[in-house]
Motif scaffolding. Structure first.
Motif, short mmCIF file in Angstrom:
data_model
loop_
_atom_site.label_atom_id
_atom_site.label_comp_id
_atom_site.label_asym_id
_atom_site.label_seq_id
_atom_site.Cartn_x
_atom_site.Cartn_y
_atom_site.Cartn_z
N VAL A 52 46.11 3.10 22.93
CA VAL A 52 45.83 4.27 23.78
C VAL A 52 44.32 4.51 23.82
CG1 VAL A 52 46.39 6.69 24.21
CG2 VAL A 52 48.07 5.22 23.06
N GLY A 53 43.65 4.32 22.67
CA GLY A 53 42.19 4.44 22.65
C GLY A 53 41.54 3.38 23.52
N GLU A 54 42.08 2.17 23.49
CA GLU A 54 41.52 1.09 24.30
C GLU A 54 41.75 1.35 25.80
OE1 GLU A 54 43.10 -2.54 22.70
OE2 GLU A 54 42.27 -2.11 20.71
N PHE A 55 42.84 2.04 26.11
CA PHE A 55 43.07 2.39 27.52
C PHE A 55 42.04 3.41 27.99
CE2 PHE A 55 45.35 4.96 30.82
CZ PHE A 55 45.32 3.98 31.81
N ALA A 56 41.61 4.31 27.11
CA ALA A 56 40.55 5.26 27.45
C ALA A 56 39.26 4.51 27.77
CB ALA A 56 40.33 6.24 26.30
N VAL A 57 38.97 3.44 27.00
CA VAL A 57 37.81 2.58 27.29
C VAL A 57 37.96 1.97 28.67
CG1 VAL A 57 36.61 0.47 26.60
CG2 VAL A 57 37.37 2.10 24.84
N HIS A 58 39.14 1.44 28.95
CA HIS A 58 39.43 0.84 30.26
C HIS A 58 39.21 1.86 31.38
CE1 HIS A 58 41.71 -1.58 33.28
NE2 HIS A 58 42.12 -0.38 33.68
N MET A 59 39.71 3.08 31.20
CA MET A 59 39.57 4.13 32.22
C MET A 59 38.10 4.47 32.47
SD MET A 59 42.46 5.23 33.53
CE MET A 59 42.04 6.88 34.08
N LEU A 61 35.44 2.60 32.03
CA LEU A 61 34.77 1.51 32.75
C LEU A 61 35.24 1.45 34.20
CD1 LEU A 61 34.87 -1.25 29.97
CD2 LEU A 61 32.86 0.02 30.77
N ALA A 62 36.53 1.69 34.44
CA ALA A 62 37.06 1.65 35.80
C ALA A 62 36.48 2.76 36.67
CB ALA A 62 38.59 1.76 35.77
N GLN A 63 36.17 3.91 36.03
CA GLN A 63 35.65 5.06 36.78
C GLN A 63 34.13 5.13 36.78
OE1 GLN A 63 37.54 8.24 34.63
NE2 GLN A 63 39.56 7.89 35.54
N GLY A 64 33.48 4.15 36.13
CA GLY A 64 32.01 4.17 36.07
C GLY A 64 31.47 5.22 35.12
N GLY A 65 32.30 5.65 34.17
CA GLY A 65 31.86 6.66 33.19
C GLY A 65 31.53 6.05 31.85
N LYS A 66 31.52 6.88 30.82
CA LYS A 66 31.20 6.42 29.47
C LYS A 66 32.32 6.83 28.51
CE LYS A 66 26.88 7.26 28.08
NZ LYS A 66 25.58 7.97 27.99
N CYS A 67 32.52 6.01 27.50
CA CYS A 67 33.51 6.33 26.46
C CYS A 67 32.87 6.13 25.09
CB CYS A 67 34.74 5.43 26.60
SG CYS A 67 35.99 5.70 25.32
N PHE A 68 33.02 7.13 24.22
CA PHE A 68 32.62 6.99 22.83
C PHE A 68 33.89 6.78 22.01
CE2 PHE A 68 28.53 9.78 23.16
CZ PHE A 68 27.92 8.76 23.87
N SER A 131 32.80 10.66 29.65
CA SER A 131 34.07 11.11 30.25
C SER A 131 35.23 11.04 29.27
CB SER A 131 34.39 10.28 31.50
OG SER A 131 34.25 8.90 31.25
N TYR A 132 35.17 10.14 28.27
CA TYR A 132 36.25 10.03 27.29
C TYR A 132 35.68 9.90 25.88
CZ TYR A 132 39.28 8.97 31.29
OH TYR A 132 39.96 9.04 32.48
#
Length: 898
Positions: A52-59, A61-68, A131-132
């Motif tokens: 689920v955390g890796e899906f947040a990373v995917h989201m 990148l797909a939206q052009g945002g950032k994930c920590f 974003s995430y």
């Protein structure tokens, strides 16, 4: 593939990218995330929450945002960084752990939770476009030392950031989710209690392996296997027949039970096909002892053709270690054990050794590991079998039985996904083991999450700086700690209402609230209270006399400690005139050196004589203690006979006499049913006290964190860190210091007490504020290898002493006492001495530190020196701190710094 639900197109893309089918709970959580919710996922160890955390990373990148992606420990951050880099490439993924900074401007950054907390307080530009945020192992917020960091992040993150919280299975997931909903908005709670690999529970009695549960067990009724029960009864009967008494030690001192050896246990597991196995032993020495036992035996769990692979992994992790240090580190014995397929794993090991063991175990090249429970906290090291030698562990204060939550967490390592059909938990039977209790432990899934959030100095100053005092108080009132406290109030209020009804019934039996019998009962209660007060006053007077006598002692005075473990003659090495709580340093005739207090002297301490002492006494050295104790015995001074303390007679107190007369003359005293009614009256008064206590708890619980915050603000205002609701320049320095002794560091920097020290000397002084001895070594004694170190430590201790007095006055918990156990070790290491000499100079009470602890504490000192380098106003101190960091970061301290 079935048609993708509206709003989950990215989930379909992600599902195609992974090499396995998603479990239902993973699909549910990922779909909720794509639909715009934050999510809290609670699932067992090994269930695959991180997907689920890796899906947040995917989201992101797909939206052009950032994930920590945050983790609680550096090892997990490094592991997750490697995983994500392998999937998305080096240009997309960065790493920030305090020690390392790799590609920090990447759209996906893996970091420890503390790094994100510090970013939030600093208002870092890196938060732009975020974003995430994934919070792996979010149940760490229950950790009493570091848990507050998780809540700080949850409370401070901008509202538009979606939060993915991944937790082990907790029994109050809905409560935690309800709080997340109040502070983060719309949050989906996804709970899955299904282990991905079924777990079989066993008990090993001697060399016989039994199932723990009977085949007829159900969720409603847990039954212990009949064969197991029968075998244990037969064994205990046999013991009794042979005159052992059935207990662990029988008549004549003969031992009735000898557990089978560790090598025999592993050989038995190997016969059953239950390796690889992790054996949990709740002490580092126990793990190393078990390993040594296996090395001495003929046991060899290795397989043909593995030696080269093992050596390659050993070389990868340890190749940079200085060759001269290998002997000191026990390298050759450790390597031999690895070649035979077994190892130990605990925090006292050198990180390079520990990481070697982890990789070898995961690859099946080491088949048995003896580990402390720290292995269960997030390290990715699953096994086919988990062995529990004992179901009791030391919790920091006492030996306590494992909780169901701890048992579940430890056995969660059993069963390797994609390899094992089922995992196995094996408890080693001993006479004190109750199989019914084990069955209850293994079948209970209770693991409540309790907040450890408490405002401290650094947190408070940052809150004031960012939000102002009023908003800061409001934020504290929104914490999970206050949320749980407020929920507990509901139960208390119900209890008060229940008690009030019971009180009314008892009143009617006693003739009403204005009745004469209740008046009589209140007189009896006042009499009891007065008798207790007189006893307490007597104790207080005796303590006051003891305090006064201790303050009057001088260096070289010989005294008699009248009671306790340390009873006997002692010589004063260092007097202490601290008002109210003097703790002079003494050496006893039994060679013990440490601080004594008024509690050791029921009668005042009296100087029985005097002996000459050398100018400098290193009481931590065994030879010095032995020589001084011999000299003490040679003085000819003898212990006086203990005098009986005169006890104050109750009749001498006027109020007590009056109350006794009032009780005897009251009309109710002559009633024939007096004692029968008195029992009802005692229940009434007890219930009345309980109800009043509950009312006080309600008052104390409501806004309890905000009140603590107000006390902290009061102390910070007194000391000039806050003025008129604004953070001062000194306060801004405090805001950038993250340590248990943060205020001591800030005050020491402001007072300039570390100016003029060399790099190794500064490292030695700083170590006193981060190091914590693993055992009680007596109270603080200022010492050090150089005069500048002794002066600086003395001034630092003075700052801490003044702060402790202020904290007591403001009713705040005390800041950790400085600890001098690492001063000599880090000083020698920072000035370039050999590892062997530095290790010998480190540790508690003459016991050298393990290599792993030595490295860990050096890195803690480095972290604090880094902060001083970045926060000190004095350029000389800042420069010295930087030089000290470079001096320490060498050899074993620099190798494999994960």
């Amino acid at each position: 593939m079935s048609e993708t639900p509206v709003g989950t197109q990215e989930l379909a893309v992600f599902a195609d990218e992974v090499s396995f089918d998603l479990d239902p709970f993973q699909e549910t959580a990922c779909a909720a995330l794509e639909e715009g919710h934050s999510v809290l996922v609670c699932a067992p160890t090994g269930a695959g929450k991180t997907i689920v955390g890796e899906f947040a990373v995917h989201m992101a990148l797909a939206q052009g945002g950032k994930c920590f992606y945050t983790t609680p420990i550096k090892a997990l951050s490094n592991q997750k960084f490697a995983d994500l880099t392998a999937r998305y490439g080096r240009d997309k993924v960065g790493l920030l752990t305090g020690d390392q900074s790799i590609n920090p401007d990447a759209p996906v950054v893996v970091m420890t939770t503390e790094v994100l907390r510090n970013m939030l307080y600093a208002g870092s530009d890196a938060l732009d476009g975020l974003s995430y945020v994934v919070m792996d192992e979010v149940h760490y917020l229950a950790d009493r030392f570091r848990g507050a960091v998780w809540e700080e992040v949850i409370l401070h993150l901008p509202p538009e950031v979606k939060l993915v919280s991944l937790s082990a299975t907790v029994s109050n997931a809905e409560e935690f989710g309800a709080w997340m909903e109040t502070v983060r908005g719309d949050t989906a709670v996804v709970v899955d209690e299904t282990r991905p690999i079924p777990l079989s529970q066993h008990v090993l009695v001697g060399k016989r392996l039994f199932d723990l549960f009977d085949a007829k067990s159900s969720d409603q009724k847990v039954l212990v296997d009949e064969d197991l029960v029968r075998h244990i009864k037969q064994r205990e009967a046999s013991d009794r027949m042979h005159g052992y008494g059935g207990g662990p030690r029988g008549r004549g001192g003969r031992t009735s039970f000898r557990p089978i050896s560790r090598p025999e246990v592993l050989a038995r597991l190997d016969d059953e096909g239950l390796l690889p196995a992790i054996t949990f032993i709740f002490s580092r020495a126990g793990c190393d002892g078990a390993l040594a036992q296996c090395v001495r035996s003929r046991l060899d769990l290795s397989r043909e053709g593995e030696a080269e692979q093992i050596d390659a992994i050993i070389e990868k992790h340890t190749g940079d270690l200085p060759k001269a240090d290998l002997e000191v580190l026990g390298y050759w014995e450790w390597r031999e054990a690895l070649h035979r397929g077994f190892a130990s794993h605990h925090a006292g090991m050198l990180p390079a050794f520990r990481h070697t063991v982890e990789e070898l175990f995961v690859k099946g090249l080491v088949r048995a590991v003896f580990a402390t429970e720290t292995l269960a906290l997030g390290i990715n090291m699953p096994a086919r079998t988990v062995v529990m030698e004992r179901l009791v562990k030391f919790n920091g204060e006492s030996h306590a039985e494992l909780t169901p939550g701890e048992y579940t967490q430890l056995t969660g390592r059993a069963g390797r996904r994609g390899i094992d059909v089922e995992g196995h938990a094996v408890v080693l039977w001993q006479p004190e083991v109750d199989t019914s209790a084990v069955a209850g432990l293994a079948s209970t899934r209770t693991y409540p999450l309790r907040s450890s959030f408490r405002p401290g100095y650094n947190m408070s100053i940052n809150l004031i700086d960012r939000l102002g005092t009023t908003e800061a108080r409001e934020l504290l009132e929104r914490s999970f700690a206050q949320f749980q406290a407020d929920r507990s109030v509901v139960g208390l209020v119900r209890g008060i209402e229940r008690n009030e009804g019971a009180l009314r019934k008892l009143e009617s039996q006693l003739g009403g609230v204005e009745g004469s019998f209740l008046e009589y009962m209140n007189l009896r209660e006042r009499l009891k209270t007065r008798e207790r007060e007189i006893q307490q006053q007597g104790r207080a007077d005796r303590r006051g006399a003891a305090v006064k006598s201790l303050i009057g002692l001088r260096r070289g005075d010989v005294v008699a400690i009248p009671v306790g473990r340390r009873a006997g003659l002692a010589v004063v090495l260092e007097p202490d005139q601290t008002p109210g709580d003097p703790r002079p340093l003494v050496l006893t005739e039994d060679h013990w050196a440490g601080r004594v207090s008024a509690a050791d002297f029921p009668a005042p301490a009296e100087a029985l004589g005097h002996m000459a002492l050398p100018r400098r006494v290193d009481h931590r050295t065994a030879r010095v203690r032995r020589d001084l104790a011999s000299a003490l015995k040679g003085t000819g001074i003898s212990r006086p006979r203990r005098r009986r303390e005169d006890r104050a007679r109750g009749g001498e107190d006027r109020e007590l006499s009056t109350l006794r007369r009032s009780v005897r003359s009251h009309p109710a005293h002559a009633r024939p049913d007096r004692e029968q009614l008195a029992r009802v009256g005692e229940r009434y008064l007890r219930l009345q006290r309980e109800t009043e206590s509950m009312r006080q708890k309600v008052a104390a619980t409501t806004n309890s964190l905000a009140r603590t915050f107000d006390r902290i603000v009061g102390l910070l205002e007194e000391r000039g860190f806050v003025a008129d609701g604004e953070v001062t320049p000194a306060g801004r320095r405090l805001a950038r210091i993250y340590a248990e002794a943060d205020l001591v560091v800030a005050e020491a920097l402001r007072a300039g007490v570390w100016k003029g020290l060399g790099p190794a000397e500064l490292a030695a002084v700083i170590s006193t504020l981060v190091y914590e001895s693993r055992q009680e070594t007596g109270y603080l004694s200022v010492h050090g290898p150089t005069e500048p170190i002794r002066r600086a430590i003395g001034q630092t201790v003075d700052i801490w002493t003044q702060l402790r007095a202020d904290e007591s006055r403001h009713k705040l918990p005390p800041t950790k006492e400085p600890d001098l156990g690492f001063v000599n070790g880090v000083y020698k290491w920072a000035r370039g001495d050999e590892l062997a000499d530095s290790l010998l100079a480190s540790g508690d009470g003459g016991t050298p530190l393990s290599a792993g602890d030595f490295v860990r504490w050096n890195r803690q000192v480095i972290d604090m020196l880094d902060q001083i380098h970045n926060t000190a106003d004095d350029p000389e101190v800042a420069s010295t701190a930087g030089k000290a960091v470079r001096a320490i970061r060498r050899g074993v301290v620099a190798v494999d710094a994960a």
